[in-house]
Design a protein around this motif. Structure first.
Motif, PDB file in Angstrom:
ATOM      1  N   ALA A 279       0.839  -1.206   0.000  1.00  0.00           N
ATOM      2  CA  ALA A 279       0.000   0.000   0.000  1.00  0.00           C
ATOM      3  C   ALA A 279       0.872   1.254   0.000  1.00  0.00           C
ATOM      4  O   ALA A 279       0.588   2.233  -0.709  1.00  0.00           O
ATOM      5  CB  ALA A 279      -0.922  -0.016   1.226  1.00  0.00           C
ATOM      6  N   ILE A 280       1.966   1.247   0.760  1.00  0.00           N
ATOM      7  CA  ILE A 280       2.855   2.408   0.802  1.00  0.00           C
ATOM      8  C   ILE A 280       3.556   2.598  -0.536  1.00  0.00           C
ATOM      9  O   ILE A 280       3.763   3.734  -0.988  1.00  0.00           O
ATOM     10  CB  ILE A 280       3.870   2.236   1.948  1.00  0.00           C
ATOM     11  CG1 ILE A 280       3.143   2.300   3.301  1.00  0.00           C
ATOM     12  CG2 ILE A 280       4.957   3.304   1.879  1.00  0.00           C
ATOM     13  CD1 ILE A 280       4.023   1.969   4.486  1.00  0.00           C
ATOM     14  N   SER A 281       3.911   1.512  -1.227  1.00  0.00           N
ATOM     15  CA  SER A 281       4.535   1.628  -2.550  1.00  0.00           C
ATOM     16  C   SER A 281       3.597   2.318  -3.531  1.00  0.00           C
ATOM     17  O   SER A 281       4.020   3.166  -4.332  1.00  0.00           O
ATOM     18  CB  SER A 281       4.928   0.235  -3.066  1.00  0.00           C
ATOM     19  OG  SER A 281       5.948  -0.326  -2.272  1.00  0.00           O
ATOM     20  N   VAL A 282       2.312   1.959  -3.485  1.00  0.00           N
ATOM     21  CA  VAL A 282       1.333   2.614  -4.366  1.00  0.00           C
ATOM     22  C   VAL A 282       1.220   4.097  -4.011  1.00  0.00           C
ATOM     23  O   VAL A 282       1.172   4.969  -4.899  1.00  0.00           O
ATOM     24  CB  VAL A 282      -0.030   1.912  -4.258  1.00  0.00           C
ATOM     25  CG1 VAL A 282      -1.092   2.665  -5.060  1.00  0.00           C
ATOM     26  CG2 VAL A 282       0.071   0.468  -4.746  1.00  0.00           C
ATOM     27  N   VAL A 283       1.180   4.424  -2.696  1.00  0.00           N
ATOM     28  CA  VAL A 283       1.107   5.822  -2.278  1.00  0.00           C
ATOM     29  C   VAL A 283       2.331   6.590  -2.777  1.00  0.00           C
ATOM     30  O   VAL A 283       2.217   7.709  -3.310  1.00  0.00           O
ATOM     31  CB  VAL A 283       0.988   5.911  -0.744  1.00  0.00           C
ATOM     32  CG1 VAL A 283       1.213   7.343  -0.270  1.00  0.00           C
ATOM     33  CG2 VAL A 283      -0.384   5.424  -0.298  1.00  0.00           C
ATOM     34  N   ASN A 284       3.510   6.013  -2.635  1.00  0.00           N
ATOM     35  CA  ASN A 284       4.725   6.699  -3.075  1.00  0.00           C
ATOM     36  C   ASN A 284       4.705   6.955  -4.585  1.00  0.00           C
ATOM     37  O   ASN A 284       5.107   8.023  -5.055  1.00  0.00           O
ATOM     38  CB  ASN A 284       5.962   5.864  -2.703  1.00  0.00           C
ATOM     39  CG  ASN A 284       6.191   5.831  -1.204  1.00  0.00           C
ATOM     40  OD1 ASN A 284       5.762   6.735  -0.481  1.00  0.00           O
ATOM     41  ND2 ASN A 284       6.863   4.794  -0.714  1.00  0.00           N
ATOM     42  N   TRP A 285       4.250   5.978  -5.350  1.00  0.00           N
ATOM     43  CA  TRP A 285       4.189   6.148  -6.807  1.00  0.00           C
ATOM     44  C   TRP A 285       3.161   7.224  -7.181  1.00  0.00           C
ATOM     45  O   TRP A 285       3.397   8.025  -8.081  1.00  0.00           O
ATOM     46  CB  TRP A 285       3.854   4.815  -7.473  1.00  0.00           C
ATOM     47  CG  TRP A 285       3.668   4.893  -8.969  1.00  0.00           C
ATOM     48  CD1 TRP A 285       2.574   4.555  -9.677  1.00  0.00           C
ATOM     49  CD2 TRP A 285       4.639   5.327  -9.920  1.00  0.00           C
ATOM     50  NE1 TRP A 285       2.756   4.748 -11.009  1.00  0.00           N
ATOM     51  CE2 TRP A 285       4.057   5.249 -11.199  1.00  0.00           C
ATOM     52  CE3 TRP A 285       5.940   5.795  -9.830  1.00  0.00           C
ATOM     53  CZ2 TRP A 285       4.700   5.606 -12.371  1.00  0.00           C
ATOM     54  CZ3 TRP A 285       6.605   6.152 -11.011  1.00  0.00           C
ATOM     55  CH2 TRP A 285       5.981   6.058 -12.256  1.00  0.00           C
ATOM     56  N   MET A 286       2.035   7.246  -6.468  1.00  0.00           N
ATOM     57  CA  MET A 286       1.035   8.287  -6.715  1.00  0.00           C
ATOM     58  C   MET A 286       1.622   9.674  -6.423  1.00  0.00           C
ATOM     59  O   MET A 286       1.376  10.642  -7.160  1.00  0.00           O
ATOM     60  CB  MET A 286      -0.197   8.053  -5.837  1.00  0.00           C
ATOM     61  CG  MET A 286      -1.003   6.811  -6.191  1.00  0.00           C
ATOM     62  SD  MET A 286      -1.973   7.052  -7.686  1.00  0.00           S
ATOM     63  CE  MET A 286      -2.885   5.511  -7.728  1.00  0.00           C
ATOM     64  N   GLU A 287       2.397   9.772  -5.336  1.00  0.00           N
ATOM     65  CA  GLU A 287       3.033  11.060  -5.023  1.00  0.00           C
ATOM     66  C   GLU A 287       4.008  11.454  -6.128  1.00  0.00           C
ATOM     67  O   GLU A 287       4.074  12.630  -6.518  1.00  0.00           O
ATOM     68  CB  GLU A 287       3.768  10.961  -3.681  1.00  0.00           C
ATOM     69  CG  GLU A 287       2.848  10.880  -2.473  1.00  0.00           C
ATOM     70  CD  GLU A 287       3.621  10.738  -1.183  1.00  0.00           C
ATOM     71  OE1 GLU A 287       3.115  11.204  -0.141  1.00  0.00           O
ATOM     72  OE2 GLU A 287       4.720  10.154  -1.212  1.00  0.00           O
TER      73      GLU A 287
END
Length: 329
Positions: A279-287
């Motif tokens: 979930a954090i990897s997806v958040v980082n990519w979205m950022e």
């Protein structure tokens, strides 16, 4: 002819002294009777005075009893007063027994009566002070009752205001929720158009579900190139949504990571860590793609909320997923 008195004197001169002695005794007897009458009259007056004082003491006892019934808070003062009255009664008994004594004690009795009179005046002053204190207490109770009534009225008004405020808040929240639902519907419509019939992506209720096999290698939390490209149009849609939703409407995109129940055999300690890391990897990519950080939330659920039951390969593949949900913050 000589008078009887003169005759008696003549007889006395003749040596017969008995009639003169009888006259002296009669006169002395009259004086004694007169003194006894005065003493009896004094005792009668003294008895009446003591009777009047007994009535005053009885009235005082009755008044003290009424005061004790009206206000228990003055028990200490009433007790002291009752002790004084008991002392008065003791002294009254002593005075009653002293009535049998000789007339020489009349002066001392009078002095004691004066002392009793002073004590009675002191008792009256004490009763007056006690009445004043009782009235002051009643005034304080009335003031406290008035303050309590005012406080209860203010509490009722405040409760009505709270109820009104709660109703207004619920209405506002419902209005905001309805407004957010409109944007959610529009956002999901855009994503549906963007993703089309892409394999591994499903709509479940109010969430977009990506199977992690599309985004991540097995047992890894690093996004694959295919996964990055799959998320790019979604990030663009979120950025566009950020420009359209009013700034005073609090919302976030919650990204939930889920795994299957198979124990992890990589460097992650547990499925909890793997789901959160994904979930954090997806958040980082979205950022990295320009989505504001304050509009993203990452959460890991491990294997505890499966979509389907069972532990078959197909069930595990469906349970390994990333979910995107537009929700209020």
């Amino acid at each position: 002819m000589a008078s009887p008195r003169f005759a008696r004197f003549q007889e006395a001169d003749n040596g017969d002294h008995w009639p003169g002695f009888v006259d002296a005794l009669a006169t002395l007897l009259l004086v004694i009777v007169f003194l006894l009458s005065i003493f009896v009259a004094g005792q009668f007056a003294l008895s009446r005075a003591l009777t009047g004082r007994d009535e005053q003491l009885a009235a005082l006892n009755a008044q003290l009893a009424r005061l004790a019934d009206e206000l228990a808070l003055t028990q200490e003062e009433n007790t002291e007063l009752e002790l004084r009255v008991s002392g008065l009664e003791t002294e009254r008994d002593a005075l009653s027994s002293a009535l049998a004594m000789a007339g020489t004690q009349t002066a001392s009795l009078q002095a004691e009566l004066d002392a009793e009179r002073e004590l009675s005046e002191e008792s009256q002053r004490a009763l007056m002070m006690l009445n004043l204190q009782i009235q002051a207490l009643r005034d304080q109770i009335a003031t406290l009752n008035a303050a309590l009534d005012a406080s209860e009225l203010r509490a009722q008004e405040a409760e009505a205001q709270v109820i009104n405020l709660g109703e207004r808040l619920n209405a506002a929240l419902a209005e905001r929720a309805a407004e957010l639902a409109v944007y959610r519907s529009d956002f999901f419509g855009r994503l549906r158009a963007i993703l089309g019939n892409r394999t591994g992506v499903r709509i479940v209720g109010d969430r977009f579900v990506f199977e992690t096999d599309v985004l991540f290698p097995s047992g890894s939390a690093a996004l694959s190139n295919e996964g990055r490209e799959s998320l790019r149009p979604i990030a663009d849609a979120i950025i566009q949504l950020t420009d359209e939703i009013p700034s005073d409407l609090e919302w976030v995109i919650r990204i939930d990571g889920h795994t299957d129940p198979v124990p992890i055999r990589t460097t992650y300690p547990s499925n909890w860590h793997l789901s959160a890391a994904r979930a954090i990897s997806v958040v980082n990519w979205m950022e990295d793609l320009g989505v504001p950080s304050n509009r993203l939330v990452a959460a890991g659920f491990g294997e505890h909320y499966p979509m389907v039951d069972g532990r078959s390969a197909e069930a595990n593949a469906r349970n390994r997923r990333i979910e995107l949900k537009l929700t209020a913050r």
